[in-house]
Enzyme design. Structure first.
Site, PDB file in Angstrom:
ATOM      1  N   GLY A  72       0.842  -1.205   0.000  1.00 49.40           N
ATOM      2  CA  GLY A  72       0.000   0.000   0.000  1.00 49.40           C
ATOM      3  C   GLY A  72       0.869   1.242   0.000  1.00 49.40           C
ATOM      4  N   LEU A  75      -1.075   7.396   2.370  1.00 46.82           N
ATOM      5  CA  LEU A  75      -0.309   8.198   3.320  1.00 46.82           C
ATOM      6  C   LEU A  75       0.485   7.328   4.275  1.00 46.82           C
ATOM      7  CD1 LEU A  75      -2.759  11.110   4.117  1.00 46.82           C
ATOM      8  CD2 LEU A  75      -0.719  11.128   2.701  1.00 46.82           C
ATOM      9  N   ALA A  76      -0.122   6.258   4.777  1.00 43.95           N
ATOM     10  CA  ALA A  76       0.588   5.419   5.752  1.00 43.95           C
ATOM     11  C   ALA A  76       1.704   4.626   5.080  1.00 43.95           C
ATOM     12  CB  ALA A  76      -0.399   4.496   6.460  1.00 43.95           C
ATOM     13  N   SER A 316     -18.076  18.049   0.581  1.00 41.00           N
ATOM     14  CA  SER A 316     -17.451  18.390   1.859  1.00 41.00           C
ATOM     15  C   SER A 316     -18.479  18.792   2.915  1.00 41.00           C
ATOM     16  CB  SER A 316     -16.468  19.532   1.660  1.00 41.00           C
ATOM     17  OG  SER A 316     -16.073  20.011   2.910  1.00 41.00           O
ATOM     18  N   ARG A 363     -21.324  13.824  12.504  1.00 37.73           N
ATOM     19  CA  ARG A 363     -21.592  12.985  11.335  1.00 37.73           C
ATOM     20  C   ARG A 363     -22.576  11.850  11.598  1.00 37.73           C
ATOM     21  NH1 ARG A 363     -15.535  12.247   8.684  1.00 37.73           N
ATOM     22  NH2 ARG A 363     -15.427  14.342   7.812  1.00 37.73           N
TER      23      ARG A 363
END
Lengths: 681, 250
Positions: A72, A75-76, A316, A363
């Site tokens: 992967g 970001l990580a 958003s 949310r």
């Protein structure tokens, strides 16, 4: 982008006295074979420093003898691969996309939190920690969350140094905005493309290391299995998605950074390729899967327009600052144009139910309220699965130009997709699956219970509890990849002799053989139905029974029905083409096959957790008018009811060789933040 | 709506490709272009034929994976969009649509409509980064950056690396792509120490990968889904010239 809710407005519920249950819990803790979290001792604010001091080190000359596989490149994974290579480790990095730059972190819009307190508005590491624990509805580990808040400040420094073009003020310093679940301005952003800019930063760091010779990059390569040698994760089997070649890759440890499982619902805001295969393969090889029932449903997405729909698009959350959400009050008005419904006949349900938070309710609450309205037959649009997000009042108050300057790009995106003009008619929105808080179980070192297998980012379960706050996903991915894994990995490696593993070992040959058999099987079924048709069927069922609201009967029904879909899949799926060429249907078939199995695990977890918390809402567990919290006016009827005495634990599911699930519990300790019921009235 | 599709089919990178015709019916107007292809593929699969291969992933215009040339235009008709953001309502009932891959020598076709754009990764690898080691950064606000410069850097950094610029160019030039990265990093103080080396290495790599030169047609700007400006190309030329002189004077 803001919701005004935060810890300071979360009132504390009456304290429950130490009870028999409490004693029972302690007793149970002793008998259950809890996975060991390896949380360092000491005060919360010195645990990470102490742990780094106590951690093993590998000297620079020896690091190059160790090889790490990173799967992967979001970001990580991207940040981990680059950082480990900088330290001198040999890295083999894999992604299914044609380039590491296309991982789905790229689609994150809003921003990244960091406790920099550049705004001098009272932010601190402790406050970010506190907000995240409460936002997660008290189902995450205090120590991990504190560390996340601690390294958040380093992330911003690192990214700015890489040239990530964050928004700036005229004075040249970095700008911040506020975001869901916080009353301070701690979110750093790059217009509506923060994920893209951060990912390009990590990608460029990765390309730099490829150029330096430390990273061997395998793009268009999919991990199809994890290889264990002597019970340790020592390699993977991958398929080259261009040539079809199956190959073994050996290493001293394996790092999975493969994202979430939102696509089990078929429709989600995830990229089409996002899947659970790597995590699920690891689970089948013994890794515990934790809290899969914690799924985040984002309230503001564009509704489904037809059964050909392939994915959902997020709008958003910032739109809720100026838009008012409503549905018609009377069923007879459903189907009329918005302009034909009189003001008095509109139900602004969030403003009605949550007067102090109104349209900025968190949310999970905003999503569930939309579902309730639609379930009551008041939903708008052709499918009846939609609510209005109306900007008319704001346009009257501020003028069209002001609204355009705030949301121009979002309005444009909306009209590109729907062909409607949100300046003249209200937007139609509906909740959609967005992020998954559950994932593979990891300890404080981010290592799973399988030695050598480390899991980063959305793929692990550790930091967001039952609900993730906005702008925290990017923070966690980069914290894990840039700052945590580089410090904790040596704790595992130091006890390993590097280079003792090779792909000639029988474990690799066996795993390769299994992979080949599975591929041949999928290609040989030659049935009548496409992979997508099965994925859609599974997704609809899981969405219906294990989506925004769940109940015992529905979950049992899903658990009964999934095996039938799976059986038909293995009997009637059609995977055309060949194995030794590009074959997108074959890729999808492997992923969907694992989603079928995973869906069952998801429903089992949701069934076993007899409480409501964060993204997991069990209809049986909500406040009623008989509860003292409701009669005292502290919370509303119908709000989520946690059961801390029974369920304040991480569910870690183990699968035995015969596929039977066994539940292990890691009880959560709250030493710094007091358990409290969330209230947003 | 009913459509006639003329689609490039090619078995693999060594085979010869050809245009095949598919007559499709009942395509909903609300569907996206890629969803239309999903519908066609589903029909092909269920009638025992091989579906059309094409790259796609996020389907919201940001990952840069989708890469179709539609009626001769990379990403199709409409400004500032990727293929996945194109919707069928932009076409008319009964229309014939030509669907081809992004064509360019440095983007070899792998299968049907899928091309290999790894040349872009290699260009970035040659210098499209700041050489900063994790952990060695100074406090983010210790280096104020003029808002105008930061905004310019951002405008350049929005490139999604899709390659439409190359596909639209008669020279298969990657100047827009390269200039955007050079502009992004060289406009910022963080990128300054490697400024000269960056522009030389990236331009040389671009040539080596077989991309052509810019002859000022600016088709690239017209098709760019992120509206990257062609003025970055003139800036790249200037920076490259300066870098050459600097190197020569060394």
């Amino acid at each position: 982008m803001s919701q005004k809710n935060s810890d300071s407005s979360v009132k504390t519920s009456p304290t429950v006295p130490v009870s028999l249950k409490e004693i029972k819990k302690v007793a149970e803790k002793k008998v259950t074979s809890t996975p060991e979290s390896k949380i360092p001792s000491g005060p919360i604010d010195s645990k990470w420093a102490k742990h780094k001091m106590d951690s093993a080190l590998i000297n620079p000359a020896n690091r190059r003898k160790f090889t790490a596989i990173v799967v992967g490149t979001g970001l990580a994974g991207g940040s981990a691969a680059a950082t480990l290579s900088e330290l001198g480790y040999q890295v083999k990095c894999f992604c299914y996309q044609d380039s590491p730059r296309r991982a789905h972190s790229i689609a994150a819009q809003g921003g990244i939190n960091a406790a920099k307190n550049y705004q001098n508005d009272g932010d601190s590491i402790y406050r970010l920690f506190y907000d995240t624990i409460k936002g997660g509805d008290f189902r995450s580990r205090e120590a991990n969350v504190y560390r996340l808040a601690e390294v958040s400040t380093n992330i911003i420094d690192q990214c700015v140094a890489q040239g990530v073009p964050f928004a700036r003020e005229y004075g040249g310093l970095l700008d911040n905005r506020s975001f869901g679940g916080a009353q301070v301005k701690r979110t750093f952003y790059a217009r509506g493309q923060t994920g893209q800019q951060l990912l390009l930063g990590a990608y460029q760091a990765l390309q730099k290391e490829i150029n330096n010779g430390g990273v061997e990059m395998h793009s268009r390569s999919e991990m199809l299995d994890l290889v264990l040698v002597g019970g340790h994760a020592k390699g993977i089997i991958a398929r080259d998605m261009v040539t079809g070649e199956i190959s073994s890759h050996a290493a001293d440890c394996v790092i999975l950074a493969t994202g979430g499982y939102g696509n089990v619902f078929f429709l989600s805001t995830n990229a089409k390729g996002c899947n659970v295969m790597s995590a699920y393969r690891a689970h089948k090889k013994g890794a515990y899967f934790s809290n899969p029932c914690y799924t985040q449903i984002h309230p503001t997405c564009i509704p489904v327009s037809g059964d050909y729909q392939s994915k959902l698009t997020l709008m958003s959350e910032s739109l809720r600052n100026d838009g008012r959400i409503w549905v018609p009050k009377r069923p007879e008005d459903v189907g009329k144009l918005a302009s034909e419904i009189a003001e008095a006949d509109r139900d602004y349900y969030l403003e009605r139910k949550y007067p102090s938070f109104g349209n900025l309710a968190p949310r999970d609450i905003a999503s569930r309220s939309a579902k309730e309205a639609c379930d009551a037959g008041l939903g708008i649009g052709n499918s009846g699965l939609g609510v209005y997000l109306d900007f008319a009042d704001s346009i009257n108050r501020f003028g069209k130009d002001t609204i355009a300057s705030r949301y121009g790009n979002l309005f444009q995106m909306y009209s590109k997709i729907t062909g409607e003009d949100p300046y003249s008619e209200p937007m139609r929105i509906y909740p959609a699956v967005h992020y998954t808080m559950g994932g593979l179980w990891v300890d404080y070192n981010l290592m799973s219970n399988v030695p050598g297998l480390h899991v980063l980012g959305e793929a692990n379960f550790s930091d967001h509890g039952a609900n993730r706050l906005g702008a925290s996903a990017l923070m966690q991915g980069l914290a894990d990849g840039y700052f945590v894994i580089s410090a904790t990995l040596p704790n595992y490696l130091v006890n390993e002799s590097p280079g003792t593993i090779n792909t000639g070992m029988p474990e690799f040959r066996e795993a390769e053989e299994n992979v080949r058999t599975r591929i041949s099987l999928l290609l040989s079924i030659n049935g009548k139905r496409s992979v997508d048709s099965f994925h859609r069927e599974l997704g609809l069922l899981v969405w219906d029974k294990c989506g925004m609201a769940r109940n015992k009967n529905g979950l049992k029904e899903a658990i009964d029905k999934i095996p039938a879909i799976r059986e038909e899949f293995w009997d009637n799926v059609c995977v055309p083409g060949e194995s030794m060429n590009i074959n997108q249907e074959l890729e999808k078939a492997g992923r969907v096959a694992d989603f079928m199995d995973f869906a069952e695990l998801l429903c089992h977890d949701a069934l076993h957790r007899e409480e409501s918390c964060g993204g997991h809402f069990r209809e049986e567990y909500q406040f009623t008018k008989d509860d003292p919290e409701v009669s005292s006016g502290y919370t509303n009827e119908g709000e989520a009811k946690r059961r801390d005495d029974e369920y304040a634990y991480v569910a870690a599911w183990e699968r035995n060789d015969r596929g039977k699930l066994n539940l292990k519990k890691e009880w959560l300790e709250f030493e710094n933040v007091k358990l409290a019921t969330r209230s947003y009235k | 709506m009913n459509l006639t599709l003329k689609v490039w089919r090619q078995k693999d990178k060594d085979s010869k490709g050809r245009i095949e015709t598919y007559v499709v019916s009942d395509i909903p107007e609300e569907a996206s272009f890629l969803e239309m292809l999903d519908i066609v593929n589903n029909q092909l699969i269920e009638s025992g034929r091989e579906p059309i291969t094409f790259d796609h992933d996020c389907r919201e215009g940001i990952c840069g994976a989708c890469s179709l040339t539609i009626n001769g235009i990379p990403h199709g008709k409409g400004s500032g969009i990727t293929t996945c953001q194109l919707h069928m309502r932009k076409f008319s009932d009964g229309e014939t649509i030509y669907i081809e891959p992004f064509r360019a020598k440095p983007f070899p076709i792998l299968k049907d409509l899928m091309v290999d754009r790894s040349s872009f990764d290699r260009v970035i690898e040659s210098g499209g980064y700041v050489s900063i080691r994790t952990g060695s950064a100074v406090d983010a606000n210790s280096m104020p950056i003029e808002k105008e410069d930061a905004d310019t850097a951002f405008d350049a950094a929005t490139c999604i690396g899709c390659g439409a610029c190359v596909a639209s160019c008669k020279n298969a030039s990657a100047m827009l792509f390269v200039s955007a990265k050079v502009k992004h990093l060289n406009s910022l103080p963080q990128g300054a120490p490697e400024k000269t080396k960056r522009v030389l290495n990236m331009v040389n790599k671009m040539d080596e990968e077989g991309f052509g030169n810019c002859t000022n047609q600016f088709e690239c700007e017209a098709v760019c889904p992120k509206s990257i400006k062609s003025e970055f190309i003139s800036d790249l030329n200037r920076q490259y010239g300066t870098a050459l002189v600097k190197e020569a004077l060394k």
